[in-house]
Design a protein around this motif. Structure first.
Motif, PDB file in Angstrom:
ATOM      1  N   ARG A  12       0.795  -1.234   0.000  1.00  0.00           N
ATOM      2  CA  ARG A  12       0.000   0.000   0.000  1.00  0.00           C
ATOM      3  C   ARG A  12       0.826   1.281   0.000  1.00  0.00           C
ATOM      4  NH1 ARG A  12      -3.458  -3.093   3.629  1.00  0.00           N
ATOM      5  NH2 ARG A  12      -2.114  -2.668   5.379  1.00  0.00           N
ATOM      6  N   THR A  13       2.081   1.190   0.384  1.00  0.00           N
ATOM      7  CA  THR A  13       2.879   2.398   0.569  1.00  0.00           C
ATOM      8  C   THR A  13       3.727   2.677  -0.670  1.00  0.00           C
ATOM      9  OG1 THR A  13       3.000   1.884   2.919  1.00  0.00           O
ATOM     10  CG2 THR A  13       4.538   3.529   2.088  1.00  0.00           C
ATOM     11  N   PRO A  14       3.557   3.844  -1.284  1.00  0.00           N
ATOM     12  CA  PRO A  14       4.405   4.171  -2.429  1.00  0.00           C
ATOM     13  C   PRO A  14       5.841   4.422  -1.980  1.00  0.00           C
ATOM     14  CG  PRO A  14       2.696   5.853  -2.102  1.00  0.00           C
ATOM     15  CD  PRO A  14       2.562   4.860  -1.011  1.00  0.00           C
ATOM     16  N   ILE A  15       6.786   3.899  -2.740  1.00  0.00           N
ATOM     17  CA  ILE A  15       8.200   4.157  -2.484  1.00  0.00           C
ATOM     18  C   ILE A  15       8.861   4.544  -3.794  1.00  0.00           C
ATOM     19  CG2 ILE A  15       8.384   2.619  -0.477  1.00  0.00           C
ATOM     20  CD1 ILE A  15       9.742   0.568  -2.343  1.00  0.00           C
ATOM     21  N   VAL A  16       9.913   5.354  -3.683  1.00  0.00           N
ATOM     22  CA  VAL A  16      10.649   5.811  -4.856  1.00  0.00           C
ATOM     23  C   VAL A  16      12.133   5.566  -4.611  1.00  0.00           C
ATOM     24  CG1 VAL A  16      11.180   7.785  -6.343  1.00  0.00           C
ATOM     25  CG2 VAL A  16       8.914   7.583  -5.318  1.00  0.00           C
ATOM     26  N   PHE A  17      12.796   4.991  -5.606  1.00  0.00           N
ATOM     27  CA  PHE A  17      14.238   4.758  -5.538  1.00  0.00           C
ATOM     28  C   PHE A  17      14.949   5.885  -6.277  1.00  0.00           C
ATOM     29  CE2 PHE A  17      12.447   0.642  -4.815  1.00  0.00           C
ATOM     30  CZ  PHE A  17      13.329   0.010  -3.951  1.00  0.00           C
ATOM     31  N   TYR A  18      16.063   6.345  -5.711  1.00  0.00           N
ATOM     32  CA  TYR A  18      16.856   7.424  -6.295  1.00  0.00           C
ATOM     33  C   TYR A  18      18.313   7.017  -6.406  1.00  0.00           C
ATOM     34  CZ  TYR A  18      12.953  10.527  -5.099  1.00  0.00           C
ATOM     35  OH  TYR A  18      11.722  11.122  -5.004  1.00  0.00           O
ATOM     36  N   SER A  19      18.974   7.527  -7.432  1.00  0.00           N
ATOM     37  CA  SER A  19      20.426   7.460  -7.478  1.00  0.00           C
ATOM     38  C   SER A  19      20.925   8.862  -7.122  1.00  0.00           C
ATOM     39  CB  SER A  19      20.919   7.036  -8.866  1.00  0.00           C
ATOM     40  OG  SER A  19      20.592   8.007  -9.824  1.00  0.00           O
ATOM     41  N   ALA A  20      22.140   8.924  -6.617  1.00  0.00           N
ATOM     42  CA  ALA A  20      22.702  10.214  -6.221  1.00  0.00           C
ATOM     43  C   ALA A  20      23.914  10.518  -7.085  1.00  0.00           C
ATOM     44  CB  ALA A  20      23.105  10.190  -4.754  1.00  0.00           C
ATOM     45  N   LYS A  21      24.044  11.782  -7.423  1.00  0.00           N
ATOM     46  CA  LYS A  21      25.226  12.215  -8.177  1.00  0.00           C
ATOM     47  C   LYS A  21      25.614  13.599  -7.692  1.00  0.00           C
ATOM     48  CE  LYS A  21      22.604  14.114 -12.008  1.00  0.00           C
ATOM     49  NZ  LYS A  21      22.390  14.175 -13.431  1.00  0.00           N
ATOM     50  N   ILE A  22      26.838  13.952  -7.937  1.00  0.00           N
ATOM     51  CA  ILE A  22      27.322  15.268  -7.545  1.00  0.00           C
ATOM     52  C   ILE A  22      26.710  16.294  -8.500  1.00  0.00           C
ATOM     53  CG2 ILE A  22      29.358  16.746  -7.255  1.00  0.00           C
ATOM     54  CD1 ILE A  22      29.131  14.446  -5.237  1.00  0.00           C
ATOM     55  N   ASN A  23      26.081  17.291  -7.915  1.00  0.00           N
ATOM     56  CA  ASN A  23      25.445  18.340  -8.688  1.00  0.00           C
ATOM     57  C   ASN A  23      26.500  19.302  -9.215  1.00  0.00           C
ATOM     58  OD1 ASN A  23      23.354  19.733  -9.845  1.00  0.00           O
ATOM     59  ND2 ASN A  23      22.610  20.640  -7.955  1.00  0.00           N
ATOM     60  N   GLU A  24      26.385  19.674 -10.460  1.00  0.00           N
ATOM     61  CA  GLU A  24      27.325  20.632 -11.044  1.00  0.00           C
ATOM     62  C   GLU A  24      27.065  21.996 -10.418  1.00  0.00           C
ATOM     63  OE1 GLU A  24      29.685  19.743 -13.194  1.00  0.00           O
ATOM     64  OE2 GLU A  24      28.960  17.689 -13.152  1.00  0.00           O
ATOM     65  N   GLY A  25      27.926  22.384  -9.516  1.00  0.00           N
ATOM     66  CA  GLY A  25      27.761  23.664  -8.843  1.00  0.00           C
ATOM     67  C   GLY A  25      29.108  24.324  -8.643  1.00  0.00           C
ATOM     68  N   ILE A  26      29.090  25.416  -7.931  1.00  0.00           N
ATOM     69  CA  ILE A  26      30.320  26.174  -7.710  1.00  0.00           C
ATOM     70  C   ILE A  26      31.324  25.366  -6.896  1.00  0.00           C
ATOM     71  CG2 ILE A  26      31.281  28.228  -6.612  1.00  0.00           C
ATOM     72  CD1 ILE A  26      28.661  29.641  -7.371  1.00  0.00           C
ATOM     73  N   ALA A  32      22.621  15.771  -6.103  1.00  0.00           N
ATOM     74  CA  ALA A  32      21.344  15.779  -6.829  1.00  0.00           C
ATOM     75  C   ALA A  32      20.836  14.346  -6.870  1.00  0.00           C
ATOM     76  CB  ALA A  32      21.540  16.316  -8.236  1.00  0.00           C
ATOM     77  N   TYR A  33      19.549  14.161  -6.636  1.00  0.00           N
ATOM     78  CA  TYR A  33      18.935  12.841  -6.660  1.00  0.00           C
ATOM     79  C   TYR A  33      18.111  12.693  -7.925  1.00  0.00           C
ATOM     80  CZ  TYR A  33      20.286  12.697  -1.785  1.00  0.00           C
ATOM     81  OH  TYR A  33      21.017  12.722  -0.625  1.00  0.00           O
ATOM     82  N   GLU A  34      18.253  11.548  -8.571  1.00  0.00           N
ATOM     83  CA  GLU A  34      17.505  11.276  -9.793  1.00  0.00           C
ATOM     84  C   GLU A  34      16.655  10.031  -9.568  1.00  0.00           C
ATOM     85  OE1 GLU A  34      18.419   9.820 -14.339  1.00  0.00           O
ATOM     86  OE2 GLU A  34      19.952  10.927 -13.255  1.00  0.00           O
ATOM     87  N   GLN A  35      15.349  10.154  -9.816  1.00  0.00           N
ATOM     88  CA  GLN A  35      14.449   9.020  -9.640  1.00  0.00           C
ATOM     89  C   GLN A  35      14.777   7.936 -10.657  1.00  0.00           C
ATOM     90  OE1 GLN A  35      10.249   9.923  -9.310  1.00  0.00           O
ATOM     91  NE2 GLN A  35       9.708   7.917 -10.119  1.00  0.00           N
ATOM     92  N   VAL A  36      14.918   6.678 -10.155  1.00  0.00           N
ATOM     93  CA  VAL A  36      15.226   5.570 -11.054  1.00  0.00           C
ATOM     94  C   VAL A  36      14.136   4.504 -11.093  1.00  0.00           C
ATOM     95  CG1 VAL A  36      17.731   5.872 -11.016  1.00  0.00           C
ATOM     96  CG2 VAL A  36      16.649   4.453  -9.280  1.00  0.00           C
ATOM     97  N   TYR A  37      13.253   4.487 -10.071  1.00  0.00           N
ATOM     98  CA  TYR A  37      12.194   3.471 -10.050  1.00  0.00           C
ATOM     99  C   TYR A  37      11.177   3.854  -8.988  1.00  0.00           C
ATOM    100  CZ  TYR A  37       9.975  -1.135 -10.126  1.00  0.00           C
ATOM    101  OH  TYR A  37       9.074  -2.157 -10.263  1.00  0.00           O
ATOM    102  N   ALA A  38       9.920   3.514  -9.208  1.00  0.00           N
ATOM    103  CA  ALA A  38       8.855   3.759  -8.225  1.00  0.00           C
ATOM    104  C   ALA A  38       7.925   2.553  -8.212  1.00  0.00           C
ATOM    105  CB  ALA A  38       8.083   5.023  -8.577  1.00  0.00           C
TER     106      ALA A  38
END
Length: 119
Positions: A12-26, A32-38
């Motif tokens: 019953r509970t929605p879950i979302v999987f994320y991968s993490a990457k270094i965000n292009e910043g100063i 930054a997290y990018e959704q890979v599966y739900a």
């Protein structure tokens, strides 16, 4: 003795999987997290076995997640994060501590999560 089997009504509970990457910043330290599966899952407090597994890597187990095995559509990794989309937990991402197939019910995976980080 009958087994306590999981069925569709328990997922019953929605879950979302994320991968993490270094965000292009100063400074290059933002993540930054990018959704890979739900999907939907059964989420419950960790068992003693799950707590022991988490303690072996010096992380506190927060939840055990039981979900349908996505087979080739997605393979969970301990490099990924999970967000449990429960109103009480939304916005918090958890590290994946352990992934194991359910040998009693072959169509499911059990994922132990912990080490909460704020998304």
């Amino acid at each position: 003795m009958p087994r306590n089997q999981t069925n569709n009504g328990d997922l019953r509970t929605p879950i979302v999987f994320y991968s993490a990457k270094i965000n292009e910043g100063i400074d290059g330290r933002d993540v930054a997290y990018e959704q890979v599966y739900a999907t939907f899952a059964e989420v419950y407090n960790p068992s003693n076995k799950d707590i022991t597994i988490a303690n072996s890597i010096s992380t506190k187990a927060s939840y055990t997640v039981k979900m349908r095995d996505p087979l080739n559509a997605y393979q969970p990794s301990n490099k990924h994060y999970i967000e449990i989309r429960d109103p009480r937990l939304i916005g918090t991402k958890y590290q994946i501590i352990d992934i194991r197939p359910s040998f009693d019910e072959r169509q499911f995976l059990t994922v132990v999560v912990g080490g909460a980080i704020d998304g």
